[in-house]
Scaffold this active site. Structure first.
Site, PDB file in Angstrom:
ATOM      1  N   SER A 117      -9.805 -14.949 -12.214  1.00  0.00           N
ATOM      2  CA  SER A 117     -10.492 -13.859 -11.521  1.00  0.00           C
ATOM      3  C   SER A 117     -11.712 -14.374 -10.780  1.00  0.00           C
ATOM      4  O   SER A 117     -12.656 -14.887 -11.389  1.00  0.00           O
ATOM      5  CB  SER A 117     -10.912 -12.794 -12.528  1.00  0.00           C
ATOM      6  OG  SER A 117     -11.989 -12.043 -12.017  1.00  0.00           O
ATOM      7  N   SER A 160     -13.767 -12.364  -9.333  1.00  0.00           N
ATOM      8  CA  SER A 160     -14.850 -11.417  -9.639  1.00  0.00           C
ATOM      9  C   SER A 160     -15.586 -11.795 -10.925  1.00  0.00           C
ATOM     10  O   SER A 160     -16.813 -11.767 -10.963  1.00  0.00           O
ATOM     11  CB  SER A 160     -14.295 -10.000  -9.777  1.00  0.00           C
ATOM     12  OG  SER A 160     -13.683  -9.613  -8.576  1.00  0.00           O
ATOM     13  N   THR A 188      -7.793  -4.219  -9.390  1.00  0.00           N
ATOM     14  CA  THR A 188      -6.898  -5.067  -8.598  1.00  0.00           C
ATOM     15  C   THR A 188      -5.446  -4.690  -8.873  1.00  0.00           C
ATOM     16  O   THR A 188      -5.167  -3.694  -9.561  1.00  0.00           O
ATOM     17  CB  THR A 188      -7.199  -6.573  -8.848  1.00  0.00           C
ATOM     18  OG1 THR A 188      -6.443  -7.343  -7.904  1.00  0.00           O
ATOM     19  CG2 THR A 188      -6.851  -7.016 -10.255  1.00  0.00           C
ATOM     20  N   LYS A 209      -4.577  -0.316  -7.579  1.00  0.00           N
ATOM     21  CA  LYS A 209      -5.522   0.148  -6.555  1.00  0.00           C
ATOM     22  C   LYS A 209      -5.252   1.578  -6.078  1.00  0.00           C
ATOM     23  O   LYS A 209      -6.172   2.277  -5.671  1.00  0.00           O
ATOM     24  CB  LYS A 209      -5.528  -0.805  -5.359  1.00  0.00           C
ATOM     25  CG  LYS A 209      -6.220  -2.137  -5.644  1.00  0.00           C
ATOM     26  CD  LYS A 209      -6.307  -2.973  -4.376  1.00  0.00           C
ATOM     27  CE  LYS A 209      -7.010  -4.289  -4.642  1.00  0.00           C
ATOM     28  NZ  LYS A 209      -7.241  -5.048  -3.407  1.00  0.00           N
ATOM     29  N   ASP A 259     -13.230  -3.816  -0.007  1.00  0.00           N
ATOM     30  CA  ASP A 259     -12.540  -4.697   0.956  1.00  0.00           C
ATOM     31  C   ASP A 259     -12.858  -4.239   2.373  1.00  0.00           C
ATOM     32  O   ASP A 259     -13.046  -5.054   3.285  1.00  0.00           O
ATOM     33  CB  ASP A 259     -11.011  -4.648   0.772  1.00  0.00           C
ATOM     34  CG  ASP A 259     -10.555  -5.419  -0.464  1.00  0.00           C
ATOM     35  OD1 ASP A 259     -11.339  -6.245  -0.970  1.00  0.00           O
ATOM     36  OD2 ASP A 259      -9.424  -5.177  -0.916  1.00  0.00           O
ATOM     37  N   ALA A 272      -4.270  -4.550   1.849  1.00  0.00           N
ATOM     38  CA  ALA A 272      -5.376  -5.250   2.525  1.00  0.00           C
ATOM     39  C   ALA A 272      -5.368  -4.910   4.019  1.00  0.00           C
ATOM     40  O   ALA A 272      -6.419  -4.652   4.607  1.00  0.00           O
ATOM     41  CB  ALA A 272      -5.242  -6.760   2.319  1.00  0.00           C
ATOM     42  N   GLY A 295     -10.912 -15.999   4.766  1.00  0.00           N
ATOM     43  CA  GLY A 295     -11.227 -14.774   4.026  1.00  0.00           C
ATOM     44  C   GLY A 295     -12.338 -14.899   2.991  1.00  0.00           C
ATOM     45  O   GLY A 295     -12.622 -13.933   2.283  1.00  0.00           O
TER      46      GLY A 295
END
Ligand SMILES: NC(=O)c1ccc[n+]([C@@H]2O[C@H](COP(=O)([O-])OP(=O)(O)OC[C@H]3O[C@@H](n4cnc5c(N)ncnc54)[C@H](OP(=O)(O)O)[C@@H]3O)[C@@H](O)[C@H]2O)c1
Length: 247
Positions: free
Chosen positions: A14, A16, A60, A64, A101, A133, A230
């Site tokens: 992860s 995050s 995630t 979502k 995002d 996305a 990205g």
């Protein structure tokens, strides 16, 4: 202790968790902890909401969209996108969904265009891939006033196919890869574009951040285009999540 964390399944590595753990120690943010809450089934979410001192969650794959019925409110961008990757838990128990995002993409694109001296007013975009996305990307493009077309492997009403890209390429200078093509370990793959038709006027933005230079970006560079990966979007969406939880 203020608690934060990530829900999804499976949760192997992860970004995050590493990002927030490093942020807490680097910035001396005391009494804060970020955990992984692996959740095969979203019906476990109401129980997680009862965790004492839980302030915020990242969301995630595959939850979502599935979290939406468990929330009290959505911010405007999350509502338009129909997907949430940040949940804020208020002191009164209200749960609000956001899509960071959207903010990460929008800010990174705006910063990049400023650096390049290019105006959004002169651009039209092709968005490769039609998943979550790409949806966040197109809502940001809409809000920036940049017209766009989706490009899909499947012929669907309103979408271009990869075979149709060549004829529109001279008019669409911003090419955004919102598909996972080229992600490690399949770094020898790139979206099926007519790269020889790309010029120095084109801007190629890849949502993929691993590797730092994808084959999509390499092929663009060979044609004299400007390229962006990205990573900045990823960092900015994490920062935005923190800002939301602290607001
Ligand atoms: N930088 C960031 O902060 C950030 C944030 C979010 C996501 N991402 C990255 O963005 C990418 C897309 O994420 P996502 O969640 O939207 O993924 P996804 O739902 O798995 O895929 C997005 C779309 O890509 C197309 N696609 C999938 N496999 C493909 C293939 N083999 N060849 C060509 N096209 C293919 C599909 O559209 P069609 O079927 O219509 O062709 C699909 O709907 C991922 O690589 C993800 O890591 C980056």
């Amino acid at each position: 202790m203020n608690r934060y964390g990530l829900i999804g399944f499976p949760l192997t590595h992860s970004f995050s968790q590493r990002y927030f753990s490093e942020k807490f120690s680097r910035e001396g943010i005391a009494n804060s902890q970020y955990d992984l809450f692996e959740m095969p089934d979203v019906t476990a979410l109401p129980k997680l909401f009862t965790l004492p001192n839980l302030r915020g969650l990242n969301v995630t794959i595959p939850h979502k969209q599935a979290v939406l019925p468990y929330l009290d409110r959505l911010d405007a961008a999350a509502e338009k996108i129909g997907a949430v990757n940040v949940i804020k838990l208020e002191a009164d128990g209200t749960k609000t969904g956001y899509n960071s995002d959207y903010y990460g993409f929008r800010q990174s694109l705006t910063d990049w265009l400023t650096t390049l001296g290019r105006s959004p007013d002169d651009l039209k975009a092709l968005v490769l891939g039609t998943g979550g996305a790409s949806k966040a990307v197109t809502v940001a493009l809409q809000d920036l006033g940049i017209p766009y077309q989706f490009v899909s492997r499947t012929k669907t009403d309103g979408y271009l196919t990869y075979d149709e890209v060549e004829s529109v390429l001279p008019a669409y200078h911003l090419l955004i890869n919102g598909s996972p093509i080229g992600t490690y370990p399949k770094t020898d793959q790139a979206p099926a574009l007519p790269y020889s038709q790309i010029s120095h006027q084109h801007l190629l933005y890849d949502l993929v951040y691993n590797p730092a230079e994808t084959l999509f970006m390499k092929r663009g560079l060979e044609q004299g285009a400007a390229v962006h990966n990205g990573l900045r979007m990823l960092e900015l969406q994490a920062e935005k999540a923190w800002e939301i939880w602290q607001s």
